[in-house]
Design an enzyme around this catalytic site. Structure first.
Site, mmCIF file in Angstrom:
data_model
loop_
_atom_site.group_PDB
_atom_site.id
_atom_site.type_symbol
_atom_site.label_atom_id
_atom_site.label_comp_id
_atom_site.label_asym_id
_atom_site.label_seq_id
_atom_site.Cartn_x
_atom_site.Cartn_y
_atom_site.Cartn_z
ATOM 1 N N ASN A 8 31.979 18.661 73.147
ATOM 2 C CA ASN A 8 32.430 18.616 71.750
ATOM 3 C C ASN A 8 31.394 19.360 70.919
ATOM 4 O O ASN A 8 30.287 18.878 70.724
ATOM 5 C CB ASN A 8 32.546 17.149 71.319
ATOM 6 N N LYS A 10 31.498 19.961 67.817
ATOM 7 C CA LYS A 10 31.408 19.443 66.442
ATOM 8 C C LYS A 10 31.424 20.619 65.455
ATOM 9 O O LYS A 10 32.099 21.616 65.715
ATOM 10 C CB LYS A 10 30.179 18.548 66.293
ATOM 11 N N HIS A 92 36.974 10.338 66.794
ATOM 12 C CA HIS A 92 35.522 10.419 66.983
ATOM 13 C C HIS A 92 34.827 9.594 65.895
ATOM 14 O O HIS A 92 35.292 9.552 64.751
ATOM 15 C CB HIS A 92 35.069 11.880 66.924
ATOM 16 N N GLU A 94 32.362 10.131 64.165
ATOM 17 C CA GLU A 94 31.986 10.885 62.966
ATOM 18 C C GLU A 94 33.174 11.024 62.021
ATOM 19 O O GLU A 94 33.008 11.028 60.796
ATOM 20 C CB GLU A 94 31.401 12.246 63.377
ATOM 21 N N GLU A 162 31.894 6.016 73.235
ATOM 22 C CA GLU A 162 30.714 6.627 72.635
ATOM 23 C C GLU A 162 30.058 5.623 71.687
ATOM 24 O O GLU A 162 30.494 5.495 70.530
ATOM 25 C CB GLU A 162 31.102 7.883 71.855
ATOM 26 N N GLY A 168 23.849 11.679 69.239
ATOM 27 C CA GLY A 168 22.946 12.581 68.543
ATOM 28 C C GLY A 168 21.579 11.986 68.258
ATOM 29 O O GLY A 168 20.806 12.523 67.473
ATOM 30 N N SER A 206 24.354 11.257 73.804
ATOM 31 C CA SER A 206 23.077 11.777 74.302
ATOM 32 C C SER A 206 23.066 12.030 75.807
ATOM 33 O O SER A 206 22.036 11.884 76.461
ATOM 34 C CB SER A 206 21.922 10.846 73.903
#
Ligand code: 13P
Length: 251
Positions: A8, A10, A92, A94, A162, A168, A206
């Site tokens: 991904n 992003k 996701h 985010e 996730e 991240g 990660s």
């Protein structure tokens, strides 16, 4: 089932990044696992041209639930499919955080992806606060029940776990934490779909070359959804290699 190494990108990637995707395909001309890269929508059709007949499939990072219409700035699943996507990430963390997307929205987006003929990659995961409160499995169970598209099958849906605190941050979940959630997800899915044992469960957060083999050795981990380490071939290739090694060890 065939394992899946998904990247991904992003909100990263300009024209120069197409060469990274090409380098991934060149390093894996005949992979024993599925390889998917999800670039920003602006690169999708050019990457589709560049990677035609290659081992690297392409996906998108989000879609609108509606088929078309007055939704300025949004992109419909069918448009992404025309651009070259064979999968669409939905939910996701985010997007859940930045755009306030809840389970009902994520479910509708996953259904839009499937209606457009591609795989929905449904993301779930707890926050640090939720984990520290001992609520991880309550949260992941509720998210999966609320976000899974109607008509989900192993062929049209992938689930990505996730943990928000591992994305991240360089802080990867421990093997015990991943194994616990993935086993619970498999059991939860068994109550929701008829082919739960075949549905791919990805871990994300990660993942990098240094920890990939340990993660891929865990039961119920059928691949990874990789963020930062999928941006360059140098970082993503060894993760794919580790997944291929795990696939051959388990077959
Ligand atoms: P990182 O691999 O950068 O932690 O991101 C994980 C992720 O969010 C993939 O969707």
């Amino acid at each position: 089932m065939r394992k899946l190494a998904a990247g991904n990108w992003k909100m990263n990637g300009m024209t120069a990044s197409i060469a990274e995707a090409r380098a991934v395909s060149i390093a894996h001309p005949n992979p024993s696992v599925d390889i998917l890269l999800c670039p920003p929508a602006t690169l999708l059709s050019r990457m589709a041209e560049s990677l035609a007949n290659s081992s690297v499939a392409l996906g998108a990072q989000d879609c609108h639930p509606a088929a078309c219409g007055a939704h300025t700035g949004d992109i419909a699943a069918s448009m992404l499919v025309e651009g070259g996507a064979s999968a669409i990430i939905v939910g996701h963390s985010e997007r859940r955080a930045d755009h306030g997307e809840g389970d009902a929205t994520v479910k509708a987006k996953a259904e839009a992806a499937i209606a457009a003929g591609v795989v929905a990659i449904v993301c779930i995961g707890e926050t640090l606060e939720e984990r520290e409160a001992g609520r991880t499995l309550d949260v992941t169970r509720a998210q999966i029940a609320g976000s899974l598209p109607a008509g989900a099958t192993a062929a049209n849906t992938v689930v990505a776990y996730e943990p928000v605190w591992a994305i991240g941050t360089g802080k990867v979940a421990t093997p015990e934490q991943i194994a616990e959630v993935h086993a619970d997800l498999r059991a939860t899915l068994a109550g929701l779909v008829s082919d739960a044992s075949e549905m791919r469960l990805l871990y994300g957060g990660s993942v990098k070359a240094a920890n990939a083999a340990e993660i891929f050795a865990l039961g119920n981990v059928d691949g990874a959804l990789v963020g930062g380490a999928s941006l360059t071939a140098d970082n993503f290739n060894p993760i794919i290699d580790a997944l291929e090694a795990a696939a051959s060890a388990s077959s």
